[in-house]
Design an enzyme around this catalytic site. Sequence first.
Site, PDB file in Angstrom:
ATOM      1  N   ASP A 107      12.107  -8.481   8.477  1.00  0.00           N
ATOM      2  CA  ASP A 107      13.106  -7.411   8.533  1.00  0.00           C
ATOM      3  C   ASP A 107      14.491  -8.067   8.516  1.00  0.00           C
ATOM      4  O   ASP A 107      14.771  -8.875   7.645  1.00  0.00           O
ATOM      5  CB  ASP A 107      12.848  -6.535   9.771  1.00  0.00           C
ATOM      6  CG  ASP A 107      13.774  -5.336   9.885  1.00  0.00           C
ATOM      7  OD1 ASP A 107      13.531  -4.326   9.212  1.00  0.00           O
ATOM      8  OD2 ASP A 107      14.740  -5.410  10.672  1.00  0.00           O
ATOM      9  N   HIS A 313       5.542  -1.738   7.321  1.00  0.00           N
ATOM     10  CA  HIS A 313       6.719  -2.587   7.511  1.00  0.00           C
ATOM     11  C   HIS A 313       6.528  -3.685   8.547  1.00  0.00           C
ATOM     12  O   HIS A 313       7.149  -4.742   8.453  1.00  0.00           O
ATOM     13  CB  HIS A 313       7.905  -1.703   7.919  1.00  0.00           C
ATOM     14  CG  HIS A 313       9.176  -2.466   8.129  1.00  0.00           C
ATOM     15  ND1 HIS A 313       9.796  -3.156   7.102  1.00  0.00           N
ATOM     16  CD2 HIS A 313       9.930  -2.677   9.251  1.00  0.00           C
ATOM     17  CE1 HIS A 313      10.896  -3.736   7.578  1.00  0.00           C
ATOM     18  NE2 HIS A 313      10.983  -3.472   8.863  1.00  0.00           N
TER      19      HIS A 313
END
Length: 334
Positions: A107, A313
Site C-alpha cells: 500500500d 488489497h
Amino acid sequence: MATSAILAGPTHRTVETNGIRMHVAEQGEGPLVLLCHGFPESWYSWRHQLAALAAAGFHAVAPDMRGYGRTDRPEAIDQYTLLHLVGDMVGLLDALGAETAVIAGHDWGAPVAWHAALLRPDRFRGVIGLSVPYLPRGQVHPTRTVPEADDALFYQRYFQAPGVAEANLERDVHLTLKLSLFNASGDAPIPDASPAAEGHVLMIPRDRGFVPAGIGAETIPLPPWLTEADVDVYAGEFARTGFRGGLNWYRNIDRNWDLLAPFEDARVTVPALFIAGDRDVVLAFRGIGAVLSNLSAAVPRLRETVILAGCGHWTQQERPEEVSAAMIGFLRQL
C-alpha cells in the site's frame, strides 16, 4: 537463529532515525529485510512474514512508519513527504548497523520502498512492492487527475482537508478498521465492473464520508484471514494515536510531485518483485493497467509479477503463505 527464538515471535525496540524515534518489530538473523506497512495499518500487518522470513534465515524488521503506532508523529503536515519517509528507512539501516537491505512495502509502504530503491540503490539492493506498482512521475499534480463528481470524490481528495477525515474515521475506530479491512479484501462483494465505473472506485459520498453513519461493527463479516483480535490490535493503536499521521501522507501527494521533479523518467535499477491480488481495488484505479503493462520499462530488473487469484488489497495478510514464499524465493535469488 534458534527455533525457540523464532517461535517466540518478534521482539520490539525503539531506535533513532532521521530525527524521530521509530518503533520496530524484528525477528530472525541474517540478511536484512525491511517491511513497510500502509494505511491504515502498523507493523502488525507483517506478522506472518516476520516469522516466515526469520525461519528462512533473514533478519526481518517491520517498523511502525512515521505517524503510526509507537513511532513519533510530527505535527507539521510537510514532515510526511516521500523524502522524509525514505530518509527514515536510510536512517533505520544506520540504526541497525546495516550497510544494505532489501526493502518491501505494501500500500503506501510500496511507494516508500520503490523510491528508496530509486533514490538509494547503494543502500537498498532489492525491492518488493505489494499492491502498488512503481508509479513514474506524471505530467501534472496527482490530485488534479483523480475522479470527482457532484456527489462524490476520490478518497485521496477526500483525505486532503485537515480534520475532515479525522472526524469521520475517529468517530468509531473499531468500526473504521473493520469496515476498511473487509471492504478492500477479496472477500467483499465484487464492485461494479461496468465501463461507466472504470477508474471510479473508492469514491466517497460528499454527504456521508468514508464511514457512513448508522452502521455497526457487528454487521460487518470477518473474512477467514482476519480475527476480532487482529482488528482489536489495529483499533487499539488508532484509538490512541488517531489517524492524522497516516492521513498526512496523502496530504503530501502533490508536494511529492514537486520534490521528485529531478527524478522524472528515472528508473528503478535494482532487482524487483511485484505482488498483487487480482481483486485488489488499486488495480482498478484509473491508469494502473497501463502502468502494469509498462512496469518492466520503468523497473528493468523486474524479476516477476505475481498476481494472486481471488486476493484483495491486504495482500500479505490475505495470502500469507503465498506472499512469504514469493518473497523468500526472490530474496534467495539475490
